[in-house]
Design a protein around this motif. Structure first.
Motif, PDB file in Angstrom:
ATOM      1  N   ASP A 241       0.853  -1.183   0.000  1.00  0.00           N
ATOM      2  CA  ASP A 241       0.000   0.000   0.000  1.00  0.00           C
ATOM      3  C   ASP A 241       0.889   1.232   0.000  1.00  0.00           C
ATOM      4  O   ASP A 241       1.161   1.835   1.027  1.00  0.00           O
ATOM      5  N   ARG A 242       1.367   1.609  -1.192  1.00  0.00           N
ATOM      6  CA  ARG A 242       2.353   2.689  -1.268  1.00  0.00           C
ATOM      7  C   ARG A 242       1.773   4.029  -0.844  1.00  0.00           C
ATOM      8  O   ARG A 242       2.472   4.866  -0.283  1.00  0.00           O
ATOM      9  N   LYS A 243       0.473   4.264  -1.103  1.00  0.00           N
ATOM     10  CA  LYS A 243      -0.094   5.577  -0.789  1.00  0.00           C
ATOM     11  C   LYS A 243      -0.297   5.763   0.711  1.00  0.00           C
ATOM     12  O   LYS A 243      -0.135   6.867   1.230  1.00  0.00           O
ATOM     13  N   GLN A 244      -0.661   4.697   1.416  1.00  0.00           N
ATOM     14  CA  GLN A 244      -0.894   4.811   2.849  1.00  0.00           C
ATOM     15  C   GLN A 244       0.389   4.698   3.656  1.00  0.00           C
ATOM     16  O   GLN A 244       0.567   5.396   4.660  1.00  0.00           O
ATOM     17  N   LEU A 245       1.300   3.818   3.227  1.00  0.00           N
ATOM     18  CA  LEU A 245       2.462   3.500   4.055  1.00  0.00           C
ATOM     19  C   LEU A 245       3.798   3.871   3.430  1.00  0.00           C
ATOM     20  O   LEU A 245       4.825   3.788   4.112  1.00  0.00           O
ATOM     21  N   GLY A 246       3.807   4.280   2.164  1.00  0.00           N
ATOM     22  CA  GLY A 246       5.083   4.539   1.511  1.00  0.00           C
ATOM     23  C   GLY A 246       5.330   5.968   1.082  1.00  0.00           C
ATOM     24  O   GLY A 246       6.478   6.348   0.832  1.00  0.00           O
ATOM     25  N   LEU A 247       4.261   6.781   1.025  1.00  0.00           N
ATOM     26  CA  LEU A 247       4.404   8.119   0.459  1.00  0.00           C
ATOM     27  C   LEU A 247       3.638   9.156   1.272  1.00  0.00           C
ATOM     28  O   LEU A 247       2.634   8.841   1.925  1.00  0.00           O
ATOM     29  N   LEU A 248       4.111  10.394   1.192  1.00  0.00           N
ATOM     30  CA  LEU A 248       3.329  11.550   1.609  1.00  0.00           C
ATOM     31  C   LEU A 248       2.783  12.175   0.327  1.00  0.00           C
ATOM     32  O   LEU A 248       3.460  12.960  -0.332  1.00  0.00           O
ATOM     33  N   VAL A 249       1.559  11.781  -0.038  1.00  0.00           N
ATOM     34  CA  VAL A 249       1.062  12.096  -1.371  1.00  0.00           C
ATOM     35  C   VAL A 249       0.809  13.584  -1.573  1.00  0.00           C
ATOM     36  O   VAL A 249       0.736  14.057  -2.713  1.00  0.00           O
ATOM     37  N   GLU A 250       0.678  14.340  -0.502  1.00  0.00           N
ATOM     38  CA  GLU A 250       0.456  15.775  -0.638  1.00  0.00           C
ATOM     39  C   GLU A 250       1.757  16.559  -0.737  1.00  0.00           C
ATOM     40  O   GLU A 250       1.740  17.777  -0.908  1.00  0.00           O
ATOM     41  N   ASP A 251       2.895  15.866  -0.601  1.00  0.00           N
ATOM     42  CA  ASP A 251       4.198  16.529  -0.688  1.00  0.00           C
ATOM     43  C   ASP A 251       4.853  16.254  -2.034  1.00  0.00           C
ATOM     44  O   ASP A 251       4.389  15.428  -2.821  1.00  0.00           O
ATOM     45  N   GLY A 252       5.973  16.931  -2.275  1.00  0.00           N
ATOM     46  CA  GLY A 252       6.647  16.835  -3.553  1.00  0.00           C
ATOM     47  C   GLY A 252       7.480  15.574  -3.708  1.00  0.00           C
ATOM     48  O   GLY A 252       7.758  14.849  -2.743  1.00  0.00           O
TER      49      GLY A 252
END
Length: 536
Positions: A354-365
């Motif tokens: 689950d890259r969006k929940q646990l791998g990334l800060l999707v609101e950041d660059g």
């Protein structure tokens, strides 16, 4: 499309009419720095399931957002039953008869199934008090009509992923849409759940309705859809009958080139030094005496059915789940890892499914995400963050990994799934981890982006990185792995070298009960276990 492995009972409907239900003509949409759609066209016939395919970033989601009023087109026209269609927002789209089921669930986990289905439309007593009995009755009527295995009184948080998908479908169908858009509805479902979903779609299809079906699972298109519309780089390519074109031909039109469907693992060698040793790894919940070795520059594949324990091995290795017994040794040094940050300090990185929940800060660059794993060690001096150093390193990795982004400052949520996955990989390359664990590295990624990820993983292995790849797609494991470990019920039941690994042998080990004889039965052996449907 090539349907040699499909059950004929799942053949496309074939009864779709020739009259057009929904049409898109000459639609263009631009965002700052990018033209998402350029002269797009599409036509959906009455009673038809139309597949819409294209690589991540091809424009599929943008087109769906235009149809449902989330965005407004720059130019072009929409028509519903020949009449001009002007949608001003999602609610207006529903009123016009257009419903959508997004890939990412839009549910409230603490509310019940019934409350989620009729949110904002709940029956009231005396004009203001919620009528729970009437609400549950209305929901039960809908559930019965759709033949869904749901209890309207259960909270959504208590449901499986497949059941939550059914709630999303029920919510969309409660508005009685004429056009139903489904964006990757089976991304998190196993084969049996996919068949249940397809049966529901077939029941929905009538002479006055139609479905636009977006999926990266190419095999689904044969079993469900009558035609497939291919788009590439924001432009319409072609619409084809699924019974007259092969999967490989569709893929070639999607990516603009032929892909090697028979490619196998690269640079397979048996003389590599052991980097990581795991012995007797056990957890209270599932794992039992898991033992294996990972060599330098090796890709070790983990295969098995849903619930076999593959993800649990990864979580135990990085300290996300407590271990009851067992040892982990890296370069001859015994480790006692207590959490993922501790694992990273020892050079073990975990890329969650689950890259969006646990791998990334999707609101950041992009640059911020790449620096996350090493911000303190590499990009901070005297308490100040070195923004220029972060930007420079991010630009190097964007070029090296071929990440498609207007700039390193681009917000990650605006990237395609494949490029988001590359940003996660880059984060761990900045950390300079020796061991990288990939859990479902290509989930939700189109075939063209998959090829890019495969290329990247092979390059990492050739550079000396040691990779563990967990995947529910058997062809993916067989294509990538130098060795394959197969698990069942929390234990390793078999190990296969690349040259001897086949889908049949992997499934034999995946269906073994722990403690049963592990030698694969001969192909003609009638005592061999029946191969069930594979899941995660």
């Amino acid at each position: 499309m090539d349907a040699t492995s499909q059950d004929t009972s799942d053949a496309p409907r074939g009864g779709a009419g020739e009259r057009t239900l929904l049409s898109v003509e000459g639609v263009t949409k631009s965002f700052p720095g990018v033209r998402a759609l350029d002269g797009m066209r599409l036509d959906l016939r009455h009673g038809e399931a139309l597949a819409l395919v294209g690589e991540n970033g091809a424009g599929k989601s943008t087109l769906m957002k235009l149809l449902t009023g989330i965005h407004t087109p720059d130019t072009g026209s929409f028509f519903l039953d020949g009449e001009p269609l002007h949608v001003t927002g999602p609610r207006h789209a529903r009123e016009q008869g257009i419903g959508i089921i997004h890939q990412e669930f839009n549910l409230m986990p603490d509310l019940t199934v019934a409350q989620n289905i009729f949110i904002g439309r709940e029956p009231r007593k005396a004009g203001f008090m919620l009528d729970h009995r009437a609400l549950n009755s209305r929901a039960q009527e809908l559930i019965d009509r759709l033949a869904l295995p749901l209890d309207p009184r259960r909270t959504v948080a208590s449901l499986t992923v497949a059941q939550q998908q059914m709630v999303e479908i029920a919510k969309a169908l409660s508005h009685d849409p004429r056009v139903l858009i489904m964006d990757e509805p089976t991304a998190a479902l196993n084969d049996a759940e996919v068949r249940t979903l397809h049966q529901l779609i077939r029941r929905f299809l009538r002479p006055e309705t139609g479905v636009v079906y977006i999926s990266h699972r190419m095999e689904e298109l044969t079993s469900l859809c009558d035609r497939v519309t291919v788009i590439r780089d924001g432009r319409y390519v072609e619409t084809l009958r699924t019974d007259q074109v092969s999967t490989q031909e569709v893929i070639a039109r999607m990516v603009g080139r032929e892909l090697d469907a028979k490619a196998g693992p690269q640079n397979v060698r048996q003389d590599r030094e052991t980097l990581l040793s795991v012995s007797g790894l056990s957890t209270k919940a599932l794992l039992d005496d898991v033992t294996f070795e990972l060599r330098e520059g090796e890709i070790l594949g983990f295969a098995g059915l849903m619930g076999a324990g593959r993800t649990e091995v990864a979580r135990a290795l990085v300290g996300a789940d407590p271990v009851t017994s067992g040892t982990v040794t890296l370069r001859g040094r015994r480790l006692r890892i207590t959490n993922p940050a501790h694992a990273a300090r020892h050079g073990i990185g975990y890329l969650s499914e689950d890259r969006k929940q646990l791998g990334l800060l999707v609101e950041d660059g992009v640059d911020t995400n790449m620096a996350l794993s090493s911000l303190k060690e590499r990009f901070t001096s005297f308490g100040f963050v070195r923004d220029r150093a972060i930007r420079s390193r991010a630009e190097e990795l964007v070029a090296a990994l071929r990440i498609r982004t207007p700039s390193v400052g681009q917000t990650v949520k605006n990237l395609s799934g494949g490029n988001q996955q590359k940003v996660v990989i880059a984060k761990w390359l900045v950390k300079e981890c020796d061991v990288l664990i990939f859990d479902e590295p290509t989930r939700g990624i189109d075939v063209g982006a998959k090829e890019e990820i495969y290329r990247l993983l092979n390059e990492l292995a050739q550079q000396g990185k040691s990779l563990i790849v967990i995947s529910s797609e058997l062809p993916e494991v067989l294509r990538m792995a130098h060795r394959v470990l197969v698990m069942a019920e929390g234990r390793v039941t078999g190990e296969l070298a690349a040259h001897e690994a086949t889908q049949e042998q992997v499934m034999h080990y995946a269906t073994l009960r722990p403690g049963a004889p592990t030698a694969p039965a001969a192909a003609h052996d009638s005592t061999r276990p029946r191969i069930p449907e594979a899941g995660k």
